[in-house]
Scaffold this motif. Sequence first.
Motif, PDB file in Angstrom:
ATOM      1  N   UNK A   1       0.808  -1.221   0.000  1.00  0.00           N
ATOM      2  CA  UNK A   1       0.000   0.000   0.000  1.00  0.00           C
ATOM      3  C   UNK A   1       0.839   1.268   0.000  1.00  0.00           C
ATOM      4  N   UNK A   2       1.997   1.188   0.653  1.00  0.00           N
ATOM      5  CA  UNK A   2       2.826   2.398   0.692  1.00  0.00           C
ATOM      6  C   UNK A   2       3.434   2.686  -0.671  1.00  0.00           C
ATOM      7  N   UNK A   3       3.851   1.624  -1.369  1.00  0.00           N
ATOM      8  CA  UNK A   3       4.392   1.817  -2.712  1.00  0.00           C
ATOM      9  C   UNK A   3       3.286   2.363  -3.622  1.00  0.00           C
ATOM     10  N   UNK A   4       2.113   1.715  -3.533  1.00  0.00           N
ATOM     11  CA  UNK A   4       0.988   2.141  -4.367  1.00  0.00           C
ATOM     12  C   UNK A   4       0.655   3.602  -4.097  1.00  0.00           C
ATOM     13  N   UNK A   5       0.733   3.967  -2.829  1.00  0.00           N
ATOM     14  CA  UNK A   5       0.321   5.322  -2.434  1.00  0.00           C
ATOM     15  C   UNK A   5       1.187   6.404  -3.080  1.00  0.00           C
ATOM     16  N   UNK A   6       2.528   6.212  -3.069  1.00  0.00           N
ATOM     17  CA  UNK A   6       3.330   7.305  -3.651  1.00  0.00           C
ATOM     18  C   UNK A   6       3.246   7.307  -5.171  1.00  0.00           C
ATOM     19  N   UNK A   7       3.098   6.111  -5.767  1.00  0.00           N
ATOM     20  CA  UNK A   7       2.963   6.086  -7.230  1.00  0.00           C
ATOM     21  C   UNK A   7       1.664   6.795  -7.628  1.00  0.00           C
ATOM     22  N   UNK A   8       0.602   6.496  -6.886  1.00  0.00           N
ATOM     23  CA  UNK A   8      -0.691   7.128  -7.145  1.00  0.00           C
ATOM     24  C   UNK A   8      -0.579   8.639  -7.043  1.00  0.00           C
ATOM     25  N   UNK A   9       0.081   9.069  -5.957  1.00  0.00           N
ATOM     26  CA  UNK A   9       0.208  10.515  -5.730  1.00  0.00           C
ATOM     27  C   UNK A   9       1.015  11.156  -6.862  1.00  0.00           C
TER      28      UNK A   9
END
Lengths: 471, 223
Positions: free
Chosen positions: B10-18
């Motif tokens: 989720x943390x990886x996904x979160x910064x890519x999303x941002x």
Amino acid sequence: MAVSLRTRLVVIMVGLSLGMAVVISLSVLLSFRHLIKQHLLEELREEASDFSELVDFSGGKILIRQGADWLEPEHKYDSDHARYMVITDTLFNTVQKSANLGDRELQYYFDLHPEDHSRLIDSKADSIHFVCFIRPLTASSGVRYGYVLSATNTAQTSTYISILERTSVIVVVMAIFAGGLMAVFLARRITRPLMAIESIAAGMDLSSLDQRITVKSKEAEIKNLTKSLNQLFERLQRSVRQINEFSSNVSHELRTPLTILRGNIEVGLSRDRTPDEYVSLLSDLLEETMHVIKIIDDMLLLARADNRALMVKREPIDLAQFCMEFKKDWEIFCAAKKQPLTCTVSEGIRVEADRTMLYQMILNLISNASKYSPDGSEIEVSVLRTRSETGHSVEIRIADHGRGIPSDDLAKVFDRFYRVDKDRSQDSGGIGLGLSITKMIAELHGGQVSLESMPGKGTTVTVFLPEIFAR
Amino acid sequence: MRILLIEDDKKVASFILKGLTESGYAVDVSHDGSKGLILAEEEPYDLVIIDWMLPGKDGLGVCKSLRMSKPDLPILFLTAKDDISDKVTGLDAGADDYLTKPFSFLELLARIRTLMRRGTRLTEVLAVDDLEMNLGERKVYRGGQFIDLSNKEFAILEFLLRNKNRLITRTEMTEHVWNIQFDRGTNLIDVYINYLRKKLDTGTKKPLIHTVRGAGYTIKDTV
């Protein structure tokens, strides 16, 4: 410098067969020579004795009876089988000699001395092959009045002996040859599997550890060597696989937090942000950094334990006091999910352990229990004493009422970096080393860990430690 | 441009999303392989980013299935595995590109742009008449004059430019510029098109964005 086993075996075996051939040939040769000599002596003695019967001594004169004895072919004709007979006075003057001597005087060929006993004499000159038996002639009064000399040509026996000598040399040479051949054959047979093993072992490196020695041999030693080496390769392969898995796990486990750190920093820097955004970014980065530190710390701890470089400061610990002391600390880890922590400890149970490690171990288990249990569910720590055939042991149990562990995963939960939730969801914050560390600490203290779990009902982890008694 | 990110962490996904959202992409995230695959097959994404290790169905499986159903969809693979053999496996499964963690976010953006323009033009500049869009710099010029656009405006213009001289329906527009949470009942598209027109066409003799009444919009240099 190392001499090849093959060379050494050949040298030893050729030497042995040479030695044996020489000893056997020499003893055959010598005993044969001795026998021939003995035989000649007997014959000559008999002849001398026969002829002494023909001689009489009376009135200071030697009287010789003539008869068939003198006419026998071996006394009459000169040949290899000839027996030369001479009867002499005490001064070795010929009284009568056999016809086959012709003009020859037998006395010239030998060093004759007046003797009081019978003996065999070899000829003076090496080129003349005669042996002579000398027998004194004694009157009934005891006076010696002459000698009987009986002699024969040894040319024939010399021929026999020289044939025997030649045969011996041939036997020795053949023995060397046969020994050498056999040695080469045997040495090959012995060294061939060794060389095969050597060539496989020499060609082996980290990438080809799956190779095995497949030398067919009936010899137990070679079989055992092959087996031991293959087992060694098996163990090596397993260790290398473990190391590879561990390092690839490590790199994988570090890659994810580093991706998060790098990505967050790059995205954060890509534009201007408000102070609040920066604060939130920095706290995320800090959290992730702590995660990296935790991974490295745990890995180092395990690596040190693997290398037996971990210092265990053992001291007697009363578990009831210990739990009282740290319950507050542990409760903090259950507070976020409002999970009540109960400690049930029988009085007076003591173990010898490293305080920090014991604390860390129980904390790991409590934090696991908390992670995988719903909000508000109870976490129970209990310490009790059990008696078994092997003696007293202390059981530290940490039980939860969480989601449990599927039975497929039970066997693997103690493996490093193994996580039941494969999505590696960072919600749990786990890195998959907690139970490995628990097991390592328990084993360092002479104990062990067991885990029981019912999916949906909960998990109980039991640490067994040896109990000590107050002195 | 719409991107689907299938990443379980989720943390990886979160910064890519941002990061991608801030760069003007409409991004959906799925944390599970099989759910991600369903989403990728149903929605008209312009690109899918897939992580190798996924619960449900692993990245390779998702990649292979997606290649069967959508052979032209660009797929970018993310993974912590860095062996050559892993790369080959990933590419053989149908991935168009491959990034090893920890990757540079700027590189991810560059590779996304490369994959997006694949099969169209080998340039980072989209243009119509005297309007130029530099995708690398994320800058738009009209007659050499820099025009400051918001991310969404940029995304809409990019989509129009990629499909210039062709009618773009409102549905198409929403599907490619907004992510799945977009409420299709609003007139947000018309609002953004208005903003764009003001910024691009004001003071010029030649408007470039045209409304096709009752159908949608198009961008073209001939009236």
